[in-house]
Design a protein around this motif. Structure first.
Motif, PDB file in Angstrom:
ATOM      1  N   ASP A 196       0.877  -1.169   0.000  1.00  0.00           N
ATOM      2  CA  ASP A 196       0.000   0.000   0.000  1.00  0.00           C
ATOM      3  C   ASP A 196       0.910   1.213   0.000  1.00  0.00           C
ATOM      4  N   MET A 197       1.338   1.618  -1.208  1.00  0.00           N
ATOM      5  CA  MET A 197       2.341   2.659  -1.328  1.00  0.00           C
ATOM      6  C   MET A 197       2.169   3.408  -2.646  1.00  0.00           C
ATOM      7  N   LEU A 198       2.912   4.503  -2.793  1.00  0.00           N
ATOM      8  CA  LEU A 198       2.766   5.337  -3.981  1.00  0.00           C
ATOM      9  C   LEU A 198       3.277   4.660  -5.247  1.00  0.00           C
ATOM     10  N   ALA A 199       4.411   3.983  -5.171  1.00  0.00           N
ATOM     11  CA  ALA A 199       5.030   3.404  -6.364  1.00  0.00           C
ATOM     12  C   ALA A 199       5.430   1.953  -6.115  1.00  0.00           C
ATOM     13  N   PRO A 200       4.462   1.046  -6.008  1.00  0.00           N
ATOM     14  CA  PRO A 200       4.798  -0.354  -5.708  1.00  0.00           C
ATOM     15  C   PRO A 200       5.606  -1.032  -6.802  1.00  0.00           C
ATOM     16  N   TRP A 201       5.555  -0.525  -8.031  1.00  0.00           N
ATOM     17  CA  TRP A 201       6.328  -1.147  -9.116  1.00  0.00           C
ATOM     18  C   TRP A 201       7.831  -1.065  -8.874  1.00  0.00           C
ATOM     19  N   GLU A 202       8.258  -0.127  -8.038  1.00  0.00           N
ATOM     20  CA  GLU A 202       9.688  -0.011  -7.738  1.00  0.00           C
ATOM     21  C   GLU A 202      10.183  -1.142  -6.839  1.00  0.00           C
ATOM     22  N   CYS A 203       9.268  -1.888  -6.224  1.00  0.00           N
ATOM     23  CA  CYS A 203       9.637  -2.913  -5.246  1.00  0.00           C
ATOM     24  C   CYS A 203       9.526  -4.331  -5.795  1.00  0.00           C
ATOM     25  N   LEU A 204       9.134  -4.501  -7.049  1.00  0.00           N
ATOM     26  CA  LEU A 204       8.838  -5.842  -7.549  1.00  0.00           C
ATOM     27  C   LEU A 204      10.067  -6.746  -7.575  1.00  0.00           C
ATOM     28  N   GLY A 205      11.244  -6.168  -7.726  1.00  0.00           N
ATOM     29  CA  GLY A 205      12.450  -6.986  -7.742  1.00  0.00           C
ATOM     30  C   GLY A 205      12.695  -7.680  -6.410  1.00  0.00           C
ATOM     31  N   VAL A 206      12.705  -6.911  -5.316  1.00  0.00           N
ATOM     32  CA  VAL A 206      12.958  -7.501  -3.998  1.00  0.00           C
ATOM     33  C   VAL A 206      11.769  -8.350  -3.542  1.00  0.00           C
ATOM     34  N   VAL A 207      10.569  -7.954  -3.937  1.00  0.00           N
ATOM     35  CA  VAL A 207       9.389  -8.746  -3.585  1.00  0.00           C
ATOM     36  C   VAL A 207       9.433 -10.097  -4.283  1.00  0.00           C
ATOM     37  N   GLY A 208       9.827 -10.097  -5.553  1.00  0.00           N
ATOM     38  CA  GLY A 208       9.935 -11.355  -6.284  1.00  0.00           C
ATOM     39  C   GLY A 208      10.955 -12.293  -5.679  1.00  0.00           C
ATOM     40  N   ASP A 209      12.062 -11.736  -5.172  1.00  0.00           N
ATOM     41  CA  ASP A 209      13.082 -12.572  -4.522  1.00  0.00           C
ATOM     42  C   ASP A 209      12.573 -13.146  -3.200  1.00  0.00           C
ATOM     43  N   ALA A 210      11.770 -12.385  -2.468  1.00  0.00           N
ATOM     44  CA  ALA A 210      11.307 -12.824  -1.154  1.00  0.00           C
ATOM     45  C   ALA A 210      10.180 -13.847  -1.235  1.00  0.00           C
ATOM     46  N   LEU A 211       9.324 -13.748  -2.255  1.00  0.00           N
ATOM     47  CA  LEU A 211       8.155 -14.618  -2.347  1.00  0.00           C
ATOM     48  C   LEU A 211       8.524 -16.064  -2.670  1.00  0.00           C
ATOM     49  N   ALA A 212       7.817 -16.982  -2.041  1.00  0.00           N
ATOM     50  CA  ALA A 212       7.941 -18.397  -2.379  1.00  0.00           C
ATOM     51  C   ALA A 212       7.184 -18.658  -3.688  1.00  0.00           C
ATOM     52  N   PRO A 213       7.562 -19.695  -4.442  1.00  0.00           N
ATOM     53  CA  PRO A 213       6.813 -20.030  -5.654  1.00  0.00           C
ATOM     54  C   PRO A 213       5.326 -20.211  -5.343  1.00  0.00           C
TER      55      PRO A 213
END
Length: 333
Positions: A196-213
């Protein structure tokens, strides 16, 4: 001999605040004969005043939930323990809150389950954190990230006031998600991420690394422009499924005798929700049949976003300090 559920040591966090008689320090919602709501915090010897008389808090302390009490002018008030949806709309706030209709959608559509490992970014005043903590339970974990320390203090005060103390599943960190998430969680161990943020697209790299398949990412954004940016960034990342987006509108109904009709006012647009899931490592998503036209984004798309760009009212530092001080003092008492 049987034991009352209220006295069990292993009862879920906050359960003791949701049942039993009203106690000192507890928030109570009063409804007057015209349907107007008043939320008060009970204190021995204190009084609730209106232009139509006063009501002693001592008349409520020890009374059962759902009681009716009279003030000095004979006006009757229905006293109820606030539901979570009532609480988040009446609690002290700095940033805008995620409304209950959207929080319910997030919990359901992101499949937040008991025991889940969840990461949340953009805590604001803590409204969504409460729903997420309810869903993961004591055996799960919610790691919330907030850039502003004053917002984090407000959120902590609100959450602890609602649950009656610190929640064992909650960790609140102050800092930027992109910078702090890699050091806070092991890669591929997070079940769900809520942004819930202004620019969540900037975080997709680290989020993708943290998420389990198979893990779910769900974002709450205010404008169609943000919605489009998140969708295209997820597609460009290559590690997520095709995103899905929607909004929810809630319209209440007037019920009085034969006058049964929709309310004249309704809860309209509050925000968009967009969700996608993490693909397994090395998996390439199926090729989309259609792609957006070249030049779909202008130079403005690369600029840094501010809350005012989305039509939000700027928050004065004076108000934030006042709210922060009020929730801090409440949690300490």
């Amino acid at each position: 001999m049987s034991t009352s559920p209220d006295t069990l040591d292993d009862s879920p966090t906050g359960a003791h605040t949701r049942r039993g008689t009203f106690g000192e320090g507890e928030r109570v919602q009063l409804t007057d004969p015209k349907g107007r709501l008043h939320t008060i915090t009970l204190g021995a010897g204190k009084e609730f005043h209106t232009h139509r008389g006063r009501l002693a808090h001592d008349d409520l302390i020890g009374a059962p939930d759902g009681s009716v009490v009279k003030n000095t002018a004979g006006v009757e008030y229905l006293a109820l323990r606030p539901l979570l949806s009532d609480y988040v709309l009446s609690m002290p706030r700095g940033a805008a809150v995620v409304y209950p209709k959207d929080a319910g959608q997030i919990v359901a559509m992101a499949d937040i389950f008991p025991g889940a490992r969840v990461v949340e970014a953009g805590v604001g005043s803590g409204a969504l954190s409460m729903s997420l903590l309810r869903a993961v339970g004591d055996q799960g974990s919610l790691h919330s990230f907030e850039r502003r320390e004053d917002f984090a203090d407000i959120a902590r005060g609100n959450v602890e006031a609602f649950f009656g103390g610190p929640h064992p599943a909650w960790t609140l960190s102050v800092g930027d998600l992109v910078e702090t998430l890699p050091g806070a969680v092991e890669p591929g161990t997070v079940d769900r991420v809520v942004l819930d943020m202004l620019a969540p697209w900037e975080c997709l790299g680290v989020v993708g690394d943290a998420l389990a398949p198979g893990g779910v990412l769900i974002c709450y954004v205010a404008t169609a422009t943000q919605l489009s940016r998140v969708a295209e960034a997820a597609r460009d990342h290559g590690g997520f499924t095709e995103p899905q987006a929607w909004e929810s509108l809630v319209r209440g109904w007037h019920l009085e005798g034969l006058a049964v009709r929709p309310e004249h006012r309704m809860h309209g647009h509050t925000g968009f929700l967009i969700t996608t899931r993490r693909l397994a490592p090395g998996v390439t998503p199926p090729l989309r049949k259609r792609r957006p036209a070249k030049g779909a984004y202008g130079e403005a798309a690369t600029e840094q976003w501010e809350p005012e760009d989305l039509g939000e009212r700027p928050l004065s530092e004076k108000k934030i300090r006042r709210v922060r001080r009020s929730v801090t003092e409440t949690s300490e008492t």
